[in-house]
Scaffold this motif. Structure first.
Motif, PDB file in Angstrom:
ATOM      1  N   PHE A   5      36.613  48.278  24.163  1.00 53.31           N
ATOM      2  CA  PHE A   5      36.909  48.043  25.574  1.00 53.31           C
ATOM      3  C   PHE A   5      36.206  46.795  26.075  1.00 53.31           C
ATOM      4  CE2 PHE A   5      35.468  48.440  29.983  1.00 53.31           C
ATOM      5  CZ  PHE A   5      36.687  48.341  30.630  1.00 53.31           C
ATOM      6  N   LEU A   6      34.985  46.602  25.642  1.00 52.81           N
ATOM      7  CA  LEU A   6      34.195  45.487  26.138  1.00 52.81           C
ATOM      8  C   LEU A   6      34.787  44.141  25.743  1.00 52.81           C
ATOM      9  CD1 LEU A   6      30.627  46.898  25.460  1.00 52.81           C
ATOM     10  CD2 LEU A   6      31.895  46.893  27.604  1.00 52.81           C
ATOM     11  N   GLN A   7      35.664  44.121  24.780  1.00 53.65           N
ATOM     12  CA  GLN A   7      36.276  42.880  24.320  1.00 53.65           C
ATOM     13  C   GLN A   7      37.656  42.654  24.923  1.00 53.65           C
ATOM     14  OE1 GLN A   7      36.154  43.455  20.114  1.00 53.65           O
ATOM     15  NE2 GLN A   7      33.950  43.231  20.001  1.00 53.65           N
ATOM     16  N   THR A   8      38.126  43.549  25.779  1.00 49.48           N
ATOM     17  CA  THR A   8      39.462  43.427  26.351  1.00 49.48           C
ATOM     18  C   THR A   8      39.462  42.548  27.590  1.00 49.48           C
ATOM     19  OG1 THR A   8      39.209  45.361  27.758  1.00 49.48           O
ATOM     20  CG2 THR A   8      40.078  45.739  25.522  1.00 49.48           C
ATOM     21  N   GLN A   9      40.675  42.173  28.003  1.00 46.43           N
ATOM     22  CA  GLN A   9      40.864  41.382  29.210  1.00 46.43           C
ATOM     23  C   GLN A   9      40.427  42.169  30.437  1.00 46.43           C
ATOM     24  OE1 GLN A   9      41.704  38.207  29.249  1.00 46.43           O
ATOM     25  NE2 GLN A   9      41.646  38.068  31.481  1.00 46.43           N
ATOM     26  N   ALA A  10      40.655  43.485  30.444  1.00 50.02           N
ATOM     27  CA  ALA A  10      40.263  44.322  31.581  1.00 50.02           C
ATOM     28  C   ALA A  10      38.755  44.287  31.793  1.00 50.02           C
ATOM     29  CB  ALA A  10      40.732  45.759  31.363  1.00 50.02           C
ATOM     30  N   ALA A  11      38.000  44.322  30.721  1.00 54.95           N
ATOM     31  CA  ALA A  11      36.549  44.254  30.834  1.00 54.95           C
ATOM     32  C   ALA A  11      36.114  42.913  31.377  1.00 54.95           C
ATOM     33  CB  ALA A  11      35.908  44.510  29.476  1.00 54.95           C
ATOM     34  N   GLN A  12      36.803  41.848  30.990  1.00 51.63           N
ATOM     35  CA  GLN A  12      36.466  40.521  31.501  1.00 51.63           C
ATOM     36  C   GLN A  12      36.752  40.432  32.994  1.00 51.63           C
ATOM     37  OE1 GLN A  12      38.534  37.688  29.056  1.00 51.63           O
ATOM     38  NE2 GLN A  12      37.348  38.203  27.230  1.00 51.63           N
ATOM     39  N   VAL A  13      37.836  41.049  33.445  1.00 53.61           N
ATOM     40  CA  VAL A  13      38.170  41.052  34.874  1.00 53.61           C
ATOM     41  C   VAL A  13      37.106  41.819  35.653  1.00 53.61           C
ATOM     42  CG1 VAL A  13      39.833  41.892  36.580  1.00 53.61           C
ATOM     43  CG2 VAL A  13      40.640  40.748  34.517  1.00 53.61           C
ATOM     44  N   ILE A  14      36.720  42.972  35.179  1.00 55.20           N
ATOM     45  CA  ILE A  14      35.693  43.770  35.858  1.00 55.20           C
ATOM     46  C   ILE A  14      34.373  43.012  35.869  1.00 55.20           C
ATOM     47  CG2 ILE A  14      34.327  45.885  35.744  1.00 55.20           C
ATOM     48  CD1 ILE A  14      36.830  47.261  34.616  1.00 55.20           C
ATOM     49  N   ARG A  15      34.033  42.367  34.762  1.00 55.13           N
ATOM     50  CA  ARG A  15      32.800  41.577  34.677  1.00 55.13           C
ATOM     51  C   ARG A  15      32.818  40.463  35.712  1.00 55.13           C
ATOM     52  NH1 ARG A  15      33.250  39.700  29.685  1.00 55.13           N
ATOM     53  NH2 ARG A  15      32.473  41.630  28.792  1.00 55.13           N
ATOM     54  N   SER A  16      33.957  39.794  35.830  1.00 49.41           N
ATOM     55  CA  SER A  16      34.090  38.700  36.792  1.00 49.41           C
ATOM     56  C   SER A  16      33.966  39.208  38.223  1.00 49.41           C
ATOM     57  CB  SER A  16      35.444  38.013  36.589  1.00 49.41           C
ATOM     58  OG  SER A  16      35.668  37.067  37.605  1.00 49.41           O
ATOM     59  N   LEU A  17      34.634  40.309  38.543  1.00 49.22           N
ATOM     60  CA  LEU A  17      34.569  40.877  39.889  1.00 49.22           C
ATOM     61  C   LEU A  17      33.149  41.329  40.229  1.00 49.22           C
ATOM     62  CD1 LEU A  17      37.852  42.997  39.942  1.00 49.22           C
ATOM     63  CD2 LEU A  17      37.410  40.872  41.194  1.00 49.22           C
ATOM     64  N   ALA A  18      32.494  41.951  39.284  1.00 46.43           N
ATOM     65  CA  ALA A  18      31.150  42.467  39.542  1.00 46.43           C
ATOM     66  C   ALA A  18      30.126  41.347  39.684  1.00 46.43           C
ATOM     67  CB  ALA A  18      30.734  43.410  38.418  1.00 46.43           C
ATOM     68  N   SER A  19      30.250  40.316  38.890  1.00 48.39           N
ATOM     69  CA  SER A  19      29.258  39.242  38.951  1.00 48.39           C
ATOM     70  C   SER A  19      29.475  38.313  40.138  1.00 48.39           C
ATOM     71  CB  SER A  19      29.258  38.446  37.652  1.00 48.39           C
ATOM     72  OG  SER A  19      30.527  37.850  37.452  1.00 48.39           O
ATOM     73  N   ASN A  20      30.675  38.302  40.712  1.00 47.98           N
ATOM     74  CA  ASN A  20      30.973  37.438  41.870  1.00 47.98           C
ATOM     75  C   ASN A  20      30.862  38.198  43.187  1.00 47.98           C
ATOM     76  OD1 ASN A  20      31.466  35.270  40.194  1.00 47.98           O
ATOM     77  ND2 ASN A  20      33.639  35.711  40.023  1.00 47.98           N
ATOM     78  N   ASP A  21      30.273  39.360  43.194  1.00 48.94           N
ATOM     79  CA  ASP A  21      30.106  40.180  44.402  1.00 48.94           C
ATOM     80  C   ASP A  21      31.436  40.495  45.093  1.00 48.94           C
ATOM     81  OD1 ASP A  21      27.372  40.303  44.064  1.00 48.94           O
ATOM     82  OD2 ASP A  21      26.986  38.521  45.287  1.00 48.94           O
ATOM     83  N   GLN A  22      32.499  40.618  44.339  1.00 49.46           N
ATOM     84  CA  GLN A  22      33.799  40.938  44.925  1.00 49.46           C
ATOM     85  C   GLN A  22      34.052  42.444  44.989  1.00 49.46           C
ATOM     86  OE1 GLN A  22      36.601  38.724  42.605  1.00 49.46           O
ATOM     87  NE2 GLN A  22      36.082  36.774  43.555  1.00 49.46           N
ATOM     88  N   LEU A  23      33.167  43.218  44.422  1.00 49.16           N
ATOM     89  CA  LEU A  23      33.282  44.671  44.485  1.00 49.16           C
ATOM     90  C   LEU A  23      32.269  45.203  45.487  1.00 49.16           C
ATOM     91  CD1 LEU A  23      33.518  45.584  40.691  1.00 49.16           C
ATOM     92  CD2 LEU A  23      35.377  45.514  42.342  1.00 49.16           C
ATOM     93  N   ASP A  24      32.698  46.174  46.300  1.00 48.86           N
ATOM     94  CA  ASP A  24      31.810  46.777  47.284  1.00 48.86           C
ATOM     95  C   ASP A  24      31.047  47.909  46.599  1.00 48.86           C
ATOM     96  OD1 ASP A  24      30.601  47.429  49.692  1.00 48.86           O
ATOM     97  OD2 ASP A  24      32.219  48.796  50.279  1.00 48.86           O
ATOM     98  N   MET A  25      29.820  47.593  46.141  1.00 50.83           N
ATOM     99  CA  MET A  25      29.008  48.586  45.447  1.00 50.83           C
ATOM    100  C   MET A  25      27.531  48.246  45.616  1.00 50.83           C
ATOM    101  SD  MET A  25      29.900  47.381  41.497  1.00 50.83           S
ATOM    102  CE  MET A  25      29.643  48.961  40.868  1.00 50.83           C
ATOM    103  N   ALA A  26      26.700  49.226  45.383  1.00 52.24           N
ATOM    104  CA  ALA A  26      25.254  49.030  45.502  1.00 52.24           C
ATOM    105  C   ALA A  26      24.794  48.010  44.463  1.00 52.24           C
ATOM    106  CB  ALA A  26      24.531  50.347  45.304  1.00 52.24           C
ATOM    107  N   GLU A  27      23.767  47.246  44.813  1.00 52.13           N
ATOM    108  CA  GLU A  27      23.271  46.189  43.930  1.00 52.13           C
ATOM    109  C   GLU A  27      22.776  46.741  42.594  1.00 52.13           C
ATOM    110  OE1 GLU A  27      22.693  42.520  42.503  1.00 52.13           O
ATOM    111  OE2 GLU A  27      23.707  43.020  44.374  1.00 52.13           O
ATOM    112  N   SER A  28      22.114  47.906  42.629  1.00 58.72           N
ATOM    113  CA  SER A  28      21.630  48.495  41.373  1.00 58.72           C
ATOM    114  C   SER A  28      22.795  48.901  40.475  1.00 58.72           C
ATOM    115  CB  SER A  28      20.727  49.696  41.657  1.00 58.72           C
ATOM    116  OG  SER A  28      21.463  50.710  42.318  1.00 58.72           O
ATOM    117  N   ASP A  29      23.875  49.440  41.084  1.00 58.22           N
ATOM    118  CA  ASP A  29      25.062  49.792  40.300  1.00 58.22           C
ATOM    119  C   ASP A  29      25.717  48.541  39.727  1.00 58.22           C
ATOM    120  OD1 ASP A  29      24.676  52.455  40.863  1.00 58.22           O
ATOM    121  OD2 ASP A  29      26.084  52.476  42.556  1.00 58.22           O
ATOM    122  N   ARG A  30      25.760  47.480  40.525  1.00 54.05           N
ATOM    123  CA  ARG A  30      26.345  46.220  40.076  1.00 54.05           C
ATOM    124  C   ARG A  30      25.564  45.677  38.871  1.00 54.05           C
ATOM    125  NH1 ARG A  30      29.369  43.420  43.119  1.00 54.05           N
ATOM    126  NH2 ARG A  30      28.407  44.121  45.051  1.00 54.05           N
TER     127      ARG A  30
END
Length: 103
Positions: A5-30
């Motif tokens: 999973f970590l090598q898929t395109q979906a994981a890259q999208v989630i990684r990008s969203l999480a690292s760019n603060d585009q997801l509404d979540m707690a900082e520790s969860d991020r």
């Protein structure tokens, strides 16, 4: 499988969203999510150790089963010998008791 999973395109999208603060979540969860996704293919399964432990457990249980089976068979033989001796004893005592000399 976990590294797949970590090598898929979906994981890259989630990684990008999480690292760019585009997801509404707690900082520790991020941080936890980004750290998990950052490990990529570094995962090294330890299935060899697990199968070794399971094999050892199987061998131990097999040996114990053989020992328990032998002990059970020995106990059955001892029980049958005891019953045979008691039946002979009952016959002998019954014959003695039923004989005319006992009266």
């Amino acid at each position: 499988m976990a590294g797949s999973f970590l090598q898929t395109q979906a994981a890259q999208v989630i990684r990008s969203l999480a690292s760019n603060d585009q997801l509404d979540m707690a900082e520790s969860d991020r941080q936890d999510l980004v750290a998990f996704l950052a490990q990529g293919s570094k995962y090294a399964p330890n299935s060899g150790q697990i199968t070794g432990i399971l094999k050892e457990m199987g061998d131990t249980m097999g040996a114990q089963l053989a020992a328990d089976t032998a002990a059970e068979e020995s106990a059955i033989k001892s029980y049958e010998a005891l019953i045979s001796a008691k039946e002979k004893e009952v016959k002998a005592l019954t014959a003695t008791w039923a004989s005319p000399s006992c009266s």
